[in-house]
Design an enzyme around this catalytic site. Structure first.
Site, PDB file in Angstrom:
ATOM      1  N   THR A 143      43.197  88.139  21.681  1.00 22.71           N
ATOM      2  CA  THR A 143      42.321  86.980  21.485  1.00 22.71           C
ATOM      3  C   THR A 143      41.036  87.187  22.276  1.00 22.71           C
ATOM      4  OG1 THR A 143      44.093  85.444  20.957  1.00 22.71           O
ATOM      5  CG2 THR A 143      42.141  84.506  22.024  1.00 22.71           C
ATOM      6  N   GLN A 203      46.953  89.584  12.142  1.00 20.63           N
ATOM      7  CA  GLN A 203      48.007  88.763  12.744  1.00 20.63           C
ATOM      8  C   GLN A 203      47.854  87.306  12.317  1.00 20.63           C
ATOM      9  OE1 GLN A 203      48.418  87.450  16.820  1.00 20.63           O
ATOM     10  NE2 GLN A 203      50.386  88.509  16.980  1.00 20.63           N
ATOM     11  N   HIS A 238      52.923  86.224  13.733  1.00 20.95           N
ATOM     12  CA  HIS A 238      52.988  85.945  15.176  1.00 20.95           C
ATOM     13  C   HIS A 238      54.133  84.974  15.438  1.00 20.95           C
ATOM     14  CE1 HIS A 238      51.998  85.368  19.271  1.00 20.95           C
ATOM     15  NE2 HIS A 238      50.693  85.179  19.197  1.00 20.95           N
ATOM     16  N   ASN A 284      55.061  84.096  22.119  1.00 14.06           N
ATOM     17  CA  ASN A 284      54.169  83.459  23.099  1.00 14.06           C
ATOM     18  C   ASN A 284      54.044  81.940  22.996  1.00 14.06           C
ATOM     19  OD1 ASN A 284      53.804  85.966  24.096  1.00 14.06           O
ATOM     20  ND2 ASN A 284      51.760  86.300  23.269  1.00 14.06           N
ATOM     21  N   TYR A 339      53.823  79.853  20.424  1.00 16.99           N
ATOM     22  CA  TYR A 339      53.094  79.198  19.330  1.00 16.99           C
ATOM     23  C   TYR A 339      54.096  78.650  18.309  1.00 16.99           C
ATOM     24  CZ  TYR A 339      49.304  81.167  21.935  1.00 16.99           C
ATOM     25  OH  TYR A 339      48.455  81.455  22.976  1.00 16.99           O
ATOM     26  N   ARG A 371      55.939  89.768  15.496  1.00 20.50           N
ATOM     27  CA  ARG A 371      55.840  89.850  16.958  1.00 20.50           C
ATOM     28  C   ARG A 371      56.693  88.763  17.604  1.00 20.50           C
ATOM     29  NH1 ARG A 371      51.061  89.977  21.492  1.00 20.50           N
ATOM     30  NH2 ARG A 371      51.584  92.090  22.156  1.00 20.50           N
ATOM     31  N   ASN A 405      53.318  79.415  27.910  1.00 23.57           N
ATOM     32  CA  ASN A 405      53.259  78.215  27.074  1.00 23.57           C
ATOM     33  C   ASN A 405      54.534  77.372  27.153  1.00 23.57           C
ATOM     34  OD1 ASN A 405      50.594  78.336  26.172  1.00 23.57           O
ATOM     35  ND2 ASN A 405      51.098  79.743  24.493  1.00 23.57           N
ATOM     36  N   GLY A 456      47.016  96.252  25.417  1.00 17.49           N
ATOM     37  CA  GLY A 456      46.024  95.194  25.287  1.00 17.49           C
ATOM     38  C   GLY A 456      44.830  95.445  26.179  1.00 17.49           C
ATOM     39  N   ARG A 457      45.008  95.116  27.466  1.00 15.42           N
ATOM     40  CA  ARG A 457      43.879  95.204  28.398  1.00 15.42           C
ATOM     41  C   ARG A 457      43.278  96.608  28.439  1.00 15.42           C
ATOM     42  NH1 ARG A 457      47.395  92.478  32.920  1.00 15.42           N
ATOM     43  NH2 ARG A 457      48.940  92.930  31.328  1.00 15.42           N
TER      44      ARG A 457
HETATM   45  C1  8OZ Z   1      45.456  84.673  25.382  1.00 16.22           C
HETATM   46  C2  8OZ Z   1      44.597  83.605  25.198  1.00 16.22           C
HETATM   47  C3  8OZ Z   1      44.687  82.855  24.056  1.00 16.22           C
HETATM   48  C4  8OZ Z   1      45.627  83.173  23.085  1.00 16.22           C
HETATM   49  C5  8OZ Z   1      48.846  85.038  22.577  1.00 16.22           C
HETATM   50  C6  8OZ Z   1      47.181  84.500  20.938  1.00 16.22           C
HETATM   51  O1  8OZ Z   1      49.242  84.922  23.737  1.00 16.22           O
HETATM   52  C7  8OZ Z   1      47.483  84.586  22.218  1.00 16.22           C
HETATM   53  C8  8OZ Z   1      46.484  84.246  23.270  1.00 16.22           C
HETATM   54  C9  8OZ Z   1      46.391  84.994  24.428  1.00 16.22           C
HETATM   55  O2  8OZ Z   1      49.574  85.507  21.701  1.00 16.22           O
END
Ligand code: 8OZ
Length: 365
Positions: free
Chosen positions: A25, A99, A176, A179, A181, A228, A236, A323-324
């Site tokens: 993101t 994604q 996705h 995390n 969501y 994923r 979260n 990622g990073r």
């Molecule tokens: C960091 C900031 C905002 C969203 C995820 C889509 O954790 C994200 C996300 C990561 O999968």
């Protein structure tokens, strides 16, 4: 055993190496409209040497957005914007999946159609907050629980988004399910207290994920669909009473469908710029879930070069997502192969802004 730098057959694709660009993101789409731009295309083109690029999380509907300036895949302008990205990646010899993302309760009224409350499996407020549409830090509110019929509408949103991804020239889609969501909110019993066919048993809680996957595979074929997941992740405000039972079932169902890969985030990973999400007591999930899935496994979460090489050479994973390190090193596969020094990443420019900290990280040579 293969190495991190060997080719991999991933569903219908032949990847030249196993260094995957994780979905990241970056909150840099054009406003208004959440539309990908030429700048986004340049960023992805620079990273086309990845075995596979997985796009940043992309909302399948306005209701699915939870942060400012994340791109969507639900309007014609967004499809055209993504076409710039896929063309750029393909011209540079790469491959890219989109994604598909719905944030559920990880949102704020300012992102929602009609300024309504965000939606979720159950009316349970997560701890913490997000950025509003005008980039203010805001606390989460208690979401509205979806009616059963509305869940079917969301499955349709996945269908349309998968169709739009095809039109935009992607090579496949990743659902996705991680995390915290929407799909993860349905999967895990800390956030799902429903009493209809989408709540209660593991089979019921996995229904939304599997219906979304079935929409994607019926369009793309299983060989161009990935999922994923983040078992044991706490980012979260997530929790489940039986992660092994839940994710073993999910992985057996995904195996049966023959999808290209699952992509599992290690719970040791620190997410969202290190604010949250580290679960130090959790097991190495790539190891415990390896046997539960018969297709390719991509492992993600805080890998360095040595760790990643070991994971592939020992057979713990078929590929590793970064990622990073990919943010700061557009030529990451070649740098890892040669053992070259890596550029350091700058957290201050992860989210929002323009070229700085996005397309200006240098290549090694
Ligand atoms: C960091 C900031 C905002 C969203 C995820 C889509 O954790 C994200 C996300 C990561 O999968």
């Amino acid at each position: 055993m293969p190495t991190l730098f060997d080719p991999l057959t991933l569903g219908d694709l032949e990847l030249p190496n196993r260094v995957i660009m994780a979905p990241l993101t970056r909150m840099r789409s054009k406003q208004p409209g959440n539309i990908p731009t030429q700048l986004n295309a340049t960023y992805y083109r620079q990273r086309a040497s990845a075995g596979l690029i997985i796009s940043e999380a992309t909302q399948i509907s306005q209701q699915g957005q939870g942060y400012p300036a994340t791109p969507g895949i639900h309007t014609p302008e967004q499809v055209d914007g993504w076409q710039l990205v896929t063309d750029a990646v393909h011209e540079a010899g790469g491959r890219i999946f989109l994604q598909l993302w719905h944030v559920g309760r990880i949102s704020h009224r300012s992102h929602q159609p009609g300024n309504e409350l965000p939606v979720a499996p159950s009316a349970i407020k997560p701890s913490g907050g997000t950025f509003s549409a005008d980039w203010k830090q805001v606390a989460f509110e208690t979401p509205r629980a979806l009616e059963t019929a509305e869940v079917s509408d969301i499955v349709k949103q996945y269908r349309v988004a998968a169709e739009n991804a095809e039109q935009a020239g992607f090579d496949g889609v990743e659902v996705h399910g991680a995390n915290g969501y929407l799909i993860d909110q349905f999967l895990q019993d800390g956030s799902n207290k429903r009493t209809d066919e989408y709540g209660g048993s593991i089979e019921n809680r996995a229904r939304l994920l599997l219906e979304a996957v079935d929409q994607a595979t019926s369009l793309w074929g299983p060989g161009r669909v990935g999922v994923r997941l983040s078992p044991y992740g706490t980012f979260n405000d997530m929790s489940d009473s039986d992660p092994v039972g839940l994710f073993t079932y999910v992985l057996s169902e995904l195996s049966r469908r023959g999808i290209a890969y699952v992509h599992i985030i290690e719970p040791r990973a620190s997410l969202a710029g290190g604010q949250d999400g580290t679960n130090a007591s959790a097991p190495r999930t790539a190891e415990i879930f390896r046997k539960a899935f018969s297709g390719a496994l991509i492992s993600a979460g805080g890998y360095d070069r040595a760790d990643a090489m070991r994971a592939v050479e020992s057979g713990t994973a078929d590929a590793v997502a970064f990622g990073r390190l990919f943010i700061a090193n557009p030529d990451l596969p070649e740098r890892l192969r040669s053992g070259a020094d890596l550029n350091a990443y700058n957290r201050a420019t992860f989210y929002g802004g323009g070229e700085k900290g996005y397309t200006d990280y240098p290549r090694a040579s």
